[in-house]
Structure formats: structure tokens, C-alpha cells
Scaffold this active site. Structure first.
Site, mmCIF file in Angstrom:
data_model
loop_
_atom_site.group_PDB
_atom_site.id
_atom_site.type_symbol
_atom_site.label_atom_id
_atom_site.label_comp_id
_atom_site.label_asym_id
_atom_site.label_seq_id
_atom_site.Cartn_x
_atom_site.Cartn_y
_atom_site.Cartn_z
ATOM 1 N N HIS A 1 -6.416 -6.008 -1.705
ATOM 2 C CA HIS A 1 -5.433 -4.965 -1.417
ATOM 3 C C HIS A 1 -4.401 -5.569 -0.469
ATOM 4 O O HIS A 1 -4.756 -6.064 0.595
ATOM 5 C CB HIS A 1 -6.119 -3.762 -0.764
ATOM 6 C CG HIS A 1 -5.214 -2.584 -0.545
ATOM 7 N ND1 HIS A 1 -4.777 -1.786 -1.574
ATOM 8 C CD2 HIS A 1 -4.665 -2.072 0.588
ATOM 9 C CE1 HIS A 1 -4.012 -0.819 -1.084
ATOM 10 N NE2 HIS A 1 -3.928 -0.980 0.222
ATOM 11 N N SER B 1 0.833 -1.204 0.000
ATOM 12 C CA SER B 1 0.000 0.000 0.000
ATOM 13 C C SER B 1 0.873 1.262 0.000
ATOM 14 O O SER B 1 1.701 1.422 -0.896
ATOM 15 C CB SER B 1 -0.968 -0.038 1.184
ATOM 16 O OG SER B 1 -1.976 0.935 1.039
ATOM 17 N N ASP C 1 -8.336 -2.859 -7.272
ATOM 18 C CA ASP C 1 -7.781 -2.621 -5.944
ATOM 19 C C ASP C 1 -8.841 -2.078 -4.985
ATOM 20 O O ASP C 1 -9.458 -1.037 -5.240
ATOM 21 C CB ASP C 1 -6.614 -1.642 -6.049
ATOM 22 C CG ASP C 1 -5.922 -1.419 -4.736
ATOM 23 O OD1 ASP C 1 -6.417 -0.597 -3.939
ATOM 24 O OD2 ASP C 1 -4.900 -2.087 -4.477
#
Length: 414
Positions: free
Chosen positions: A357, A194, A290
Site C-alpha cells: 500500500h 491512499s 492492496d
């Protein structure tokens, strides 16, 4: 951790995720997607690794938002992995204005006072060969994230008592780890998830420069391919967010010069403008749909006042056909963004058609009996094949809903 405490922790996880799914306070903070917490339940005996604060970092102004010391978690390698190092840069969103950053410094994302003293190492950080076949016996490090700008800022706001020192934290952590033995590394991999995945791109070539030319050095970005795209209202939500981060924290001076030579600082915070210029071999793991980008940049609540995307944000199965078509367009933009990057034989790709994610830190998505695959190859083996030059890996999935191996993220509604 004792068995009663472990059981209590596991029972609390669903409630924790439920509470976070209901908290709309700051969509720039991706704590909803914290992968190491969700992966904890994947095993009853996770390796717990203690926090090491970087003492003396404050003398170099390498401090968290609130001025406390930064830190990392290190588990030593052994045997064939004793001189190999894997660094994972922690993710957790960004803060793009004074209010968000002041709030953030009261959390583990802005202060080491609130960081867990131990965290579980799973997925790419696991110490078990059956869970992490290529890196289990390496020196494995989680570098904690407490600056709110993907380890790039270097400024301060005295009035709000905020320190924006991400670049200095990065440098202090690298120096501390070199002193721990990383300077002798024969193999090294910089990874991140991330906001940490973005950081692993931004700092990839800097990481390469820490080692002699003979050291095998590569970088891995998981869920870090944030796209400069139009949101559902026709606006530029994520561009405004990134512009706030870069401007507030003074990150421009630390962004890659090859980009800053011809683009503005905000554009140089977007990976699509960076990845083709990175000299060090780089691997991108990303979900084509995502979940963070769906929830927080494509269709955040602030640009969806009528709530037409509310159900779709929380559960992919509730997306209408027009919404799926919009998301197919997002996937197409992602594939366009990696086209030039993928032409290099040194780079690698694993883009699966999942609503997910951060897939490298979670055990169930990294390497397990039913992990997501492309062409029968799970993420762990794809990354390993690429890192060790066993095979070229340019794996791109067919569009949703063709992949039945996905571990889609679904969030609870109020």
C-alpha cells in the site's frame, strides 16, 4: 536532525509500527500505512522539509477539522526543474461519523497543531537523482491532509465543533502554491497516496484547469483505487464507510459532475466510476492485493467476529488457499475496473501482485536496488516513461505468487 536524535527515531520506528498494528480504534484511519515514516529508515540522510501554514486560509473557512490552518511542505526546484511542480496529496484514511471525526481532530489528521514541523522527503519527493531520477530537481510539495474526506467536503457541525472544509483547503493550497511560483509551471504532476491517491483522481481535472493549455499536466494516483466490493461477510463495508464520509461532510456537491449526472454521491467517491471520465492523463499505481483494502474493507475485524482472517490480514503468508482464491477474485475485479480506462493511450498503469500500500513515497518501493518491478521496470521509471512520453506503460503483473520482487507488508500480531 542531529545524529543521536536520528538514531533514536530509527530505533523507535519498529515499536511505533507495532503499536499501530495493535490499535483497532478506527480502521478508516490508515495511519498504520504511513509511508513517509517507514521510508525514513531507508536512508540515514533524508531531506527534512519544514511545514508552511497557509495564513489567511481561515478567512475563507479553509481550515482543518478543528478550525486550525492547513499547511504544506515545499522544497524548491532548481536547474532544469525550476519551472516544474510535483504535488503530493497526503493520505491517511477518512472519518465517517461524528465520533471518528472528533477523535481525528486531536491528531495530525485533523489539526495542524499536531502536525510534524518537519517531514522527510523520500521516494517521489526525494531530492537525489539516484533515488528519484525524473523529479529530483522539481519543486516538490506535500500538501497535508486534515479534513478526513480526501479534500472534498464543505460543511460543518457546530455542536461537535467540526469543520468539514476539504474542498476549501484544496483551493487555498492551490492559490498559495500559485503565489509561490506554481502559476509559471511548464510541467506539473499531481500525485497522492491512499486517501490522497483518491484525492488526486477527484481533483485531477481541476488541477489541469489551474494552468495554461501549454503547460504539461498529468496526474498520478498511488494506492487510490478503492473498489466498491463485497466484503468477506457478503456485506458492503467500504461502501457504508464512504457513504458516511460523503454524507457527513457534504462532499456530493464537489464530486465530478460527469459522474453525479447519473450516479449517487457515494458511487462517485469510488474511483472505478471516475477514472474513465477523467480528461487529464492519469497514471494508476496499485497493488493487486492492496494491504489497506485487505485489512480495512475486504476483511475488517468487525465483519470477521470469529477471527478467521486475522492471521491473513497481518501476514499474506498465513492466508489459506480459499482466502488466496478470494483475493484473486479481488484482483480480477480491479483489472475489470481499469479495463476501459486503460484503453486510452494517454493513461498509464502499474498494477503489481504485491501485498502493499503506497509505493511511490517509500524509497525502497519507488526506486532502489531491489525495488519491485514489472518487466524489469521499477515504478519510478514506469511513471517517468509515461509522464515524459518516452513509452506507453500498461504494466499488469501476473497473479500472486509469481512476482518475487514484491516488498510485502507484514504486521505484528498481539
Amino acid at each position: 536532525m542531529s545524529k543521536p536524535l536520528l538514531l533514536l527515531f530509527l530505533l523507535a520506528l519498529p515499536f511505533t509500527k507495532w503499536v499501530r498494528a495493535l490499535n483497532p480504534y478506527n480502521l478508516s484511519d490508515s495511519s498504520l500505512f504511513d509511508s513517509y515514516e517507514t521510508s525514513f529508515a531507508a536512508t540515514l540522510t533524508p531531506l527534512m522539509v519544514g511545514l508552511t501554514l497557509i495564513h489567511g486560509a481561515d478567512t475563507k473557512q479553509a481550515v482543518c477539522l478543528d478550525g486550525t490552518l492547513p499547511g504544506y511542505h515545499l522544497h524548491r526546484g532548481y536547474g532544469s526543474g525550476a519551472k516544474s511542480w510535483l504535488l503530493q496529496l497526503e493520505g491517511g484514511g477518512w472519518c465517517n461519523n461524528i465520533r471518528n471525526c472528533v477523535y481525528r481532530k486531536t491528531t495530525r489528521r485533523g489539526s495542524s497543531k499536531f502536525m510534524e514541523k518537519q517531514i522527510p522527503f523520500t521516494g517521489i519527493l526525494s531530492n537525489k537523482a539516484e533515488e528519484n531520477p525524473d523529479f529530483f530537481n522539481w519543486n516538490r510539495v506535500k500538501v497535508r491532509y486534515c479534513d478526513g474526506a480526501s479534500f472534498t467536503g464543505d460543511s460543518e457541525n457546530k455542536a461537535a465543533q467540526l469543520q468539514f472544509r476539504g474542498q476549501r483547503i484544496w483551493m487555498a493550497a492551490m492559490e498559495a502554491l500559485k503565489a509561490e511560483g506554481m502559476r509559471f509551471a511548464e510541467q506539473a504532476l499531481l500525485s497522492g497516496c491512499s486517501a490522497g491517491g483518491l484525492a488526486s483522481i477527484l481533483h485531477c481535472d481541476e488541477f489541469r484547469d489551474l494552468f495554461p493549455q501549454a503547460t504539461k499536466v498529468k496526474c498520478l494516483s498511488d494506492a487510490g483505487l478503492f473498489l466498491d466490493v463485497t466484503d468477506i461477510s457478503g456485506g458492503h463495508y467500504i461502501r457504508n464507510l464512504f457513504g458516511g464520509v460523503v454524507g457527513l461532510q457534504g462532499a456530493g456537491v464537489n464530486l465530478p459532475s460527469f459522474c453525479m449526472n447519473h450516479l449517487d454521491p457515494t458511487s462517485c467517491f469510488f474511483p472505478q466510476n471516475l477514472i474513465a471520465g477523467i480528461k487529464t492523463p492519469l497514471f494508476l499505481v496499485n497493488a493487486a492485493y492492496d494491504s489497506w483494502q485487505l485489512q480495512s474493507s475486504i476483511a475488517p475485524p468487525s465483519v470477521d467476529p470469529a477471527g478467521q482472517w486475522h492471521d491473513c490480514r497481518l501476514n499474506y503468508a498465513k492466508c489459506s488457499q480459499p482466502q488466496i482464491q478470494f483475493l484473486q477474485g479481488f484482483r480480477n475485479q480491479m483489472l475489470d475496473a481499469v479495463r476501459d480506462f486503460s484503453k486510452s493511450s494517454e493513461n498509464g498503469l502499474f498494477i503489481n501482485s504485491c501485498f502493499a500500500h503506497c509505493q511511490s513515497e517509500r524509497q525502497d518501493t519507488w526506486f532502489g536496488d531491489n525495488s519491485p518491478v514489472i518487466g524489469n521496470k521499477p515504478i519510478a521509471l514506469a511513471v517517468g516513461d509515461w509522464y515524459f512520453d518516452r513509452a506507453a506503460v500498461k504494466a499488469v503483473d501476473c497473479p500472486y505468487p509469481c512476482d518475487t520482487t514484491c516488498h510485502h507488508l507484514v504486521f505484528r500480531a498481539a
